[in-house]
Design a protein around this motif. Structure first.
Motif, PDB file in Angstrom:
ATOM      1  N   GLY A 168      44.503  54.530  37.185  1.00  0.00           N
ATOM      2  CA  GLY A 168      44.818  53.134  37.238  1.00  0.00           C
ATOM      3  C   GLY A 168      43.983  52.248  38.040  1.00  0.00           C
ATOM      4  O   GLY A 168      43.120  52.732  39.020  1.00  0.00           O
ATOM      5  N   TRP A 169      43.864  51.023  37.675  1.00  0.00           N
ATOM      6  CA  TRP A 169      42.838  50.041  38.304  1.00  0.00           C
ATOM      7  C   TRP A 169      43.301  48.831  38.647  1.00  0.00           C
ATOM      8  O   TRP A 169      44.159  48.207  37.916  1.00  0.00           O
ATOM      9  CB  TRP A 169      41.553  50.076  37.342  1.00  0.00           C
ATOM     10  N   LEU A 170      42.660  47.994  39.395  1.00  0.00           N
ATOM     11  CA  LEU A 170      42.815  46.549  39.813  1.00  0.00           C
ATOM     12  C   LEU A 170      41.583  45.935  39.774  1.00  0.00           C
ATOM     13  O   LEU A 170      40.730  46.418  40.575  1.00  0.00           O
ATOM     14  CB  LEU A 170      43.748  46.773  41.141  1.00  0.00           C
ATOM     15  N   TYR A 171      41.580  44.702  39.183  1.00  0.00           N
ATOM     16  CA  TYR A 171      40.724  43.661  39.494  1.00  0.00           C
ATOM     17  C   TYR A 171      40.906  42.443  40.025  1.00  0.00           C
ATOM     18  O   TYR A 171      41.892  41.993  39.675  1.00  0.00           O
ATOM     19  CB  TYR A 171      40.131  43.300  37.719  1.00  0.00           C
ATOM     20  N   ARG A 172      40.321  42.432  41.128  1.00  0.00           N
ATOM     21  CA  ARG A 172      40.704  41.256  42.010  1.00  0.00           C
ATOM     22  C   ARG A 172      39.416  40.696  42.567  1.00  0.00           C
ATOM     23  O   ARG A 172      38.712  41.300  43.208  1.00  0.00           O
ATOM     24  CB  ARG A 172      41.472  41.732  43.209  1.00  0.00           C
ATOM     25  N   ASP A 173      39.573  39.372  42.498  1.00  0.00           N
ATOM     26  CA  ASP A 173      38.396  38.423  43.199  1.00  0.00           C
ATOM     27  C   ASP A 173      36.864  38.915  42.719  1.00  0.00           C
ATOM     28  O   ASP A 173      35.952  38.991  43.606  1.00  0.00           O
ATOM     29  CB  ASP A 173      38.347  38.463  44.728  1.00  0.00           C
ATOM     30  N   GLY A 174      36.851  39.101  41.469  1.00  0.00           N
ATOM     31  CA  GLY A 174      35.436  39.795  41.087  1.00  0.00           C
ATOM     32  C   GLY A 174      35.222  41.232  41.301  1.00  0.00           C
ATOM     33  O   GLY A 174      34.202  41.676  41.109  1.00  0.00           O
ATOM     34  N   LYS A 175      36.138  42.018  42.053  1.00  0.00           N
ATOM     35  CA  LYS A 175      35.592  43.304  42.118  1.00  0.00           C
ATOM     36  C   LYS A 175      36.943  44.288  41.592  1.00  0.00           C
ATOM     37  O   LYS A 175      38.008  44.036  41.583  1.00  0.00           O
ATOM     38  CB  LYS A 175      35.692  43.678  43.732  1.00  0.00           C
ATOM     39  N   LEU A 176      36.368  45.521  41.220  1.00  0.00           N
ATOM     40  CA  LEU A 176      37.180  46.459  40.516  1.00  0.00           C
ATOM     41  C   LEU A 176      37.495  47.479  41.604  1.00  0.00           C
ATOM     42  O   LEU A 176      36.906  48.023  42.215  1.00  0.00           O
ATOM     43  CB  LEU A 176      36.490  47.104  39.371  1.00  0.00           C
ATOM     44  N   ARG A 177      38.860  47.755  41.604  1.00  0.00           N
ATOM     45  CA  ARG A 177      39.364  48.879  42.637  1.00  0.00           C
ATOM     46  C   ARG A 177      40.262  49.769  41.794  1.00  0.00           C
ATOM     47  O   ARG A 177      40.724  49.737  40.907  1.00  0.00           O
ATOM     48  CB  ARG A 177      40.128  48.017  44.025  1.00  0.00           C
ATOM     49  N   PHE A 178      40.194  51.033  42.324  1.00  0.00           N
ATOM     50  CA  PHE A 178      40.942  52.006  41.568  1.00  0.00           C
ATOM     51  C   PHE A 178      42.318  52.239  42.522  1.00  0.00           C
ATOM     52  O   PHE A 178      42.205  52.183  44.014  1.00  0.00           O
ATOM     53  CB  PHE A 178      40.264  53.425  41.483  1.00  0.00           C
ATOM     54  N   LEU A 179      43.456  52.756  41.795  1.00  0.00           N
ATOM     55  CA  LEU A 179      44.770  52.764  42.501  1.00  0.00           C
ATOM     56  C   LEU A 179      45.108  54.067  42.741  1.00  0.00           C
ATOM     57  O   LEU A 179      44.297  55.186  41.879  1.00  0.00           O
ATOM     58  CB  LEU A 179      45.825  52.439  41.399  1.00  0.00           C
ATOM     59  N   ALA A 180      45.506  54.424  43.834  1.00  0.00           N
ATOM     60  CA  ALA A 180      45.618  55.867  44.187  1.00  0.00           C
ATOM     61  C   ALA A 180      46.619  56.643  43.111  1.00  0.00           C
ATOM     62  O   ALA A 180      47.711  56.186  42.593  1.00  0.00           O
ATOM     63  CB  ALA A 180      46.250  56.182  45.669  1.00  0.00           C
ATOM     64  N   THR A 181      46.419  57.975  43.141  1.00  0.00           N
ATOM     65  CA  THR A 181      47.345  58.651  41.889  1.00  0.00           C
ATOM     66  C   THR A 181      47.877  59.667  43.088  1.00  0.00           C
ATOM     67  O   THR A 181      47.499  60.521  43.801  1.00  0.00           O
ATOM     68  CB  THR A 181      46.328  59.697  41.045  1.00  0.00           C
ATOM     69  N   PRO A 182      49.228  59.551  43.193  1.00  0.00           N
ATOM     70  CA  PRO A 182      50.010  60.236  44.129  1.00  0.00           C
ATOM     71  C   PRO A 182      49.693  61.718  44.001  1.00  0.00           C
ATOM     72  O   PRO A 182      49.522  62.235  42.909  1.00  0.00           O
ATOM     73  CB  PRO A 182      51.457  60.303  43.932  1.00  0.00           C
ATOM     74  N   PRO A 183      49.594  62.552  45.251  1.00  0.00           N
ATOM     75  CA  PRO A 183      49.509  63.933  45.206  1.00  0.00           C
ATOM     76  C   PRO A 183      50.335  64.827  44.329  1.00  0.00           C
ATOM     77  O   PRO A 183      51.388  64.328  44.635  1.00  0.00           O
ATOM     78  CB  PRO A 183      49.162  64.308  46.826  1.00  0.00           C
ATOM     79  N   GLY A 184      49.983  65.705  43.854  1.00  0.00           N
ATOM     80  CA  GLY A 184      50.898  66.533  42.869  1.00  0.00           C
ATOM     81  C   GLY A 184      51.105  65.775  41.435  1.00  0.00           C
ATOM     82  O   GLY A 184      51.449  66.610  40.705  1.00  0.00           O
ATOM     83  N   TYR A 185      50.584  64.674  41.346  1.00  0.00           N
ATOM     84  CA  TYR A 185      50.505  64.172  39.813  1.00  0.00           C
ATOM     85  C   TYR A 185      48.964  64.182  39.059  1.00  0.00           C
ATOM     86  O   TYR A 185      48.110  63.907  40.144  1.00  0.00           O
ATOM     87  CB  TYR A 185      51.082  62.772  39.862  1.00  0.00           C
ATOM     88  N   ASP A 186      48.994  64.217  38.093  1.00  0.00           N
ATOM     89  CA  ASP A 186      47.650  64.127  37.234  1.00  0.00           C
ATOM     90  C   ASP A 186      47.164  62.888  36.782  1.00  0.00           C
ATOM     91  O   ASP A 186      46.152  62.598  36.976  1.00  0.00           O
ATOM     92  CB  ASP A 186      47.860  65.078  35.999  1.00  0.00           C
ATOM     93  N   THR A 187      48.146  62.174  36.458  1.00  0.00           N
ATOM     94  CA  THR A 187      47.680  60.641  36.071  1.00  0.00           C
ATOM     95  C   THR A 187      48.589  59.784  36.165  1.00  0.00           C
ATOM     96  O   THR A 187      49.832  59.969  36.885  1.00  0.00           O
ATOM     97  CB  THR A 187      47.457  60.704  34.422  1.00  0.00           C
ATOM     98  N   VAL A 188      48.313  58.589  35.981  1.00  0.00           N
ATOM     99  CA  VAL A 188      49.273  57.319  36.330  1.00  0.00           C
ATOM    100  C   VAL A 188      48.977  56.229  35.136  1.00  0.00           C
ATOM    101  O   VAL A 188      48.183  56.445  34.194  1.00  0.00           O
ATOM    102  CB  VAL A 188      49.026  56.421  37.668  1.00  0.00           C
ATOM    103  N   LEU A 189      50.328  55.561  34.704  1.00  0.00           N
ATOM    104  CA  LEU A 189      50.173  54.946  33.649  1.00  0.00           C
ATOM    105  C   LEU A 189      50.664  53.213  34.375  1.00  0.00           C
ATOM    106  O   LEU A 189      51.967  53.256  34.654  1.00  0.00           O
ATOM    107  CB  LEU A 189      51.217  55.016  32.778  1.00  0.00           C
ATOM    108  N   VAL A 190      49.907  52.575  34.425  1.00  0.00           N
ATOM    109  CA  VAL A 190      50.049  50.983  35.177  1.00  0.00           C
ATOM    110  C   VAL A 190      50.735  50.032  34.023  1.00  0.00           C
ATOM    111  O   VAL A 190      50.324  49.781  33.180  1.00  0.00           O
ATOM    112  CB  VAL A 190      49.085  50.660  35.839  1.00  0.00           C
ATOM    113  N   HIS A 191      51.899  49.604  34.493  1.00  0.00           N
ATOM    114  CA  HIS A 191      52.383  48.529  33.674  1.00  0.00           C
ATOM    115  C   HIS A 191      52.579  47.076  33.919  1.00  0.00           C
ATOM    116  O   HIS A 191      52.339  46.193  33.005  1.00  0.00           O
ATOM    117  CB  HIS A 191      54.153  49.058  33.365  1.00  0.00           C
TER     118      HIS A 191
END
Length: 389
Positions: A168-191
């Motif tokens: 998962g990722w977030l684009y804010r104020d011209g910068k790209l940041r990645f979202l944490a994947t909770p430990p024990g999980y392999d992937t996330v799906l951001v909605h």
């Protein structure tokens, strides 16, 4: 709505009794979203498939057998700009192209913020190279190449999405940041993301177990699991209300984290929630079996009253904060809660014989801005409809 429109939808709805499928609806919805995301960048051969992305009613799951279920209600909308309770002000809509800062035959506007000011979409060749584009007041900005598959944009112009590897990722104020994947999980799906900076999605394990997750734009590497194992989060309103599922049942969580099951239409054993705006949410229930697959029928909830209704349309792309439902069936239609409707016109310079297929993906809270694309000349071009009263 014209007589032709009514006849067209009536033909789509005319069917035999609806069987009750024995399927894992939550899993089917998640799989459908994954397939839908891949189709958006799956090559020129997938362009015809792309015409139906975002349409809730287009998701299908494997066929099963079971006892007959209820038949969907007949279409009950009134002619354009008339109301069953009181006349509505006339609405005039005009379509216009969104500029394409990068080349590519697959260019689709997929999400719009509640105000209608910020629009986000993807442009590419269809070979997993799609670039995310953010249009603000019509001016485009191309996001970094490491951001793929945008999901939503908020009133501040912050964009969220999920890369093909499940990051998962977030684009804010011209910068790209990645979202944490909770430990024990392999992937996330951001909605979804709201104006307060709350982000929601679902974390998945390889064994297909999953749980709803909430992040913050201020601290993207922090997270909070929502609900219990087996939950998913697919939407969030401006006040922080989260919608999704627990198991096969539609669910909501208040801003304080208190959860409750949403009602399911009479005669249907299960439902899923697709998204929410204001006091409204839309989702789907399993309908009849056609061509070896179960058709999914759209439903709408009023989150304030808890009322649920089965919508008499073949599919629904999105819902506005006003309760307007966006029906995308090749010639987009907006239907208000009182049943009034308006058909969105195509581009005036395109001849009717070359108009192609329109796909409407998202709608602003006031129902006056709709975004999507048109397929013509073997390519998709991003489009926005601006309406005034």
């Amino acid at each position: 709505m014209t007589t032709v429109d009514e006849q067209r939808i009536a033909e789509l709805l005319r069917a035999a009794p609806v069987p009750e499928p024995r399927v894992d609806l939550s899993r089917a919805v998640r799989d459908g979203r994954r397939r839908r995301r891949r189709r958006r960048v799956g090559g020129i051969a997938a362009l015809v498939v792309l015409a139906g992305v975002g349409v809730v009613g287009a998701v299908q799951v494997g066929a099963t057998t079971g006892p007959p279920g209820p038949t969907p209600p007949a279409l009950a909308v009134t002619p354009e700009n008339t109301g069953s309770i009181a006349p509505r002000p006339p609405v005039t809509c005009q379509a216009s192209w969104l500029p394409q800062p990068v080349k590519g035959p697959v260019a689709v506007a997929k999400s719009v913020d509640p105000t209608g000011r910020h629009i986000v979409g993807d442009i590419g060749t269809g070979q997993e190279d799609g670039r995310v584009v953010l249009w603000t007041d019509g001016r485009p900005v191309v996001l970094p190449a490491t951001a793929r598959h945008a999901a939503a944009v908020n009133t501040r112009g912050y964009v969220v999405g999920t890369n093909g590897d499940g990051t998962g990722w977030l684009y804010r104020d011209g910068k790209l940041r990645f979202l944490a994947t909770p430990p024990g999980y392999d992937t996330v799906l951001v909605h979804a993301i709201n104006g307060r900076g709350d982000i929601v999605g679902t974390a998945d394990r390889s064994d297909d177990s999953h749980q709803a997750v909430r992040w913050s734009t201020d601290h993207p590497q922090k997270y909070r699991l929502v609900g219990q194992r087996g939950s998913s989060a697919t939407g969030i309103t401006e006040d922080g209300t989260i919608v999704g599922t627990v198991g096969e049942q539609p669910y909501r969580w208040t801003p304080q984290g208190v959860g409750a099951t949403l009602a399911v239409p009479d005669g249907y054993p299960r439902a899923s929630v697709e998204s929410a705006r204001g006091e409204w949410a839309i989702g789907m229930v399993p309908g009849d079996q056609r061509s070896g697959a179960v058709q999914m029928l759209p439903v709408r909830w009023n989150l304030t009253t808890g009322a649920v209704s089965l919508l008499p349309f073949p599919g629904a792309s999105a819902i506005a904060g006003s309760g307007d439902v966006l029906v995308a069936d090749g010639a987009p239609l907006v239907v208000a809660p009182d049943g009034t409707s308006r058909r969105l016109a195509g581009r005036p310079e395109v001849r009717a014989t070359e108009a192609g297929t329109y796909t409407a993906e998202a709608i602003s809270d006031d129902g006056l801005t709709v975004v999507g694309a048109v397929y013509e000349n073997r390519a998709y071009r991003p489009l926005v409809w601006r309406c005034t009263r």
